[in-house]
Design a protein around this motif. Structure first.
Motif, short mmCIF file in Angstrom:
data_model
loop_
_atom_site.label_atom_id
_atom_site.label_comp_id
_atom_site.label_asym_id
_atom_site.label_seq_id
_atom_site.Cartn_x
_atom_site.Cartn_y
_atom_site.Cartn_z
N LEU A 97 -21.17 -5.95 -6.24
CA LEU A 97 -19.78 -6.32 -6.54
C LEU A 97 -19.60 -7.84 -6.49
O LEU A 97 -18.99 -8.44 -7.38
N ASP A 98 -20.17 -8.46 -5.45
CA ASP A 98 -20.05 -9.91 -5.29
C ASP A 98 -20.76 -10.65 -6.43
O ASP A 98 -20.22 -11.59 -7.00
N GLU A 99 -21.98 -10.21 -6.76
CA GLU A 99 -22.75 -10.85 -7.82
C GLU A 99 -22.06 -10.74 -9.18
O GLU A 99 -22.25 -11.58 -10.05
N ASN A 100 -21.27 -9.68 -9.36
CA ASN A 100 -20.58 -9.48 -10.61
C ASN A 100 -19.15 -10.02 -10.59
O ASN A 100 -18.37 -9.79 -11.52
N GLY A 101 -18.82 -10.74 -9.52
CA GLY A 101 -17.52 -11.40 -9.42
C GLY A 101 -16.33 -10.47 -9.38
O GLY A 101 -15.23 -10.84 -9.82
N LEU A 102 -16.52 -9.29 -8.86
CA LEU A 102 -15.42 -8.32 -8.79
C LEU A 102 -14.69 -8.44 -7.45
O LEU A 102 -15.33 -8.50 -6.39
N GLU A 103 -13.39 -8.49 -7.51
CA GLU A 103 -12.59 -8.59 -6.28
C GLU A 103 -12.29 -7.19 -5.76
O GLU A 103 -12.05 -6.26 -6.53
N TYR A 104 -12.30 -7.06 -4.44
CA TYR A 104 -12.07 -5.75 -3.82
C TYR A 104 -11.50 -5.92 -2.43
O TYR A 104 -11.63 -6.98 -1.80
N THR A 105 -10.89 -4.87 -1.96
CA THR A 105 -10.46 -4.77 -0.57
C THR A 105 -11.48 -3.92 0.14
O THR A 105 -11.79 -2.81 -0.29
N ASP A 106 -12.03 -4.45 1.22
CA ASP A 106 -13.09 -3.80 1.97
C ASP A 106 -12.49 -2.90 3.06
O ASP A 106 -11.55 -3.30 3.73
N ARG A 107 -13.03 -1.70 3.19
CA ARG A 107 -12.53 -0.78 4.22
C ARG A 107 -13.71 -0.09 4.90
O ARG A 107 -14.53 0.54 4.24
N ASN A 108 -13.78 -0.22 6.22
CA ASN A 108 -14.83 0.40 7.02
C ASN A 108 -14.46 1.86 7.25
O ASN A 108 -13.48 2.18 7.91
N ILE A 109 -15.26 2.76 6.71
CA ILE A 109 -14.97 4.19 6.76
C ILE A 109 -15.00 4.75 8.18
O ILE A 109 -14.33 5.72 8.49
N LYS A 110 -15.76 4.10 9.06
CA LYS A 110 -15.84 4.56 10.45
C LYS A 110 -14.55 4.21 11.20
O LYS A 110 -14.08 4.97 12.03
N GLU A 111 -13.97 3.06 10.86
CA GLU A 111 -12.74 2.62 11.53
C GLU A 111 -11.48 3.21 10.89
O GLU A 111 -10.48 3.42 11.57
#
Length: 115
Positions: A19-33
């Motif tokens: 995702l980072d290498e392709n310049g895509l913006e995202y909201t990160d979410r930790n599935i455990k938390e």
């Protein structure tokens, strides 16, 4: 775009790098938390077009210890969704959610559609 991951998961790390290498913006979410809720899972399942079984982390320790391979076939879709919403470690990851797309697991060729 929502990126649902478990940070210790090497596949999730690869997906995040992609995702980072392709310049895509995202909201990160930790599935455990922050485990996906029943309503989120129900919506994601509908958008994904995948069988519900695809949302289970079949290689996970919890999946194996609960003997879900044997139990899932006799469970209703409702019961499976409720079960998935109880623990993020049961859910296959990473998951990417956009307005109309849900991708489960990481396969770069499938993720190309996100560009």
């Amino acid at each position: 775009m929502l990126f649902v991951e478990y940070p210790k998961c090497t596949t999730c790390q690869k997906a995040k790098r992609w995702l980072d290498e392709n310049g895509l913006e995202y909201t990160d979410r930790n599935i455990k938390e922050e485990n996906p809720t029943y309503d989120e899972l129900k919506e994601w399942h509908a958008k994904s077009g995948l069988p519900l079984r695809s949302f289970f982390n079949t290689s996970g320790l919890l999946y194996k210890s609960m003997q879900l391979k044997e139990k899932l076939p006799s469970m209703s879709e409702e019961e499976q969704l409720r079960l998935l919403s109880t623990d993020g470690m049961l859910v296959k990851r990473p998951i990417v959610v956009t307005g109309d797309t849900v991708l489960v697991g990481f396969k770069s060729e499938r993720w190309e559609q996100l560009k």
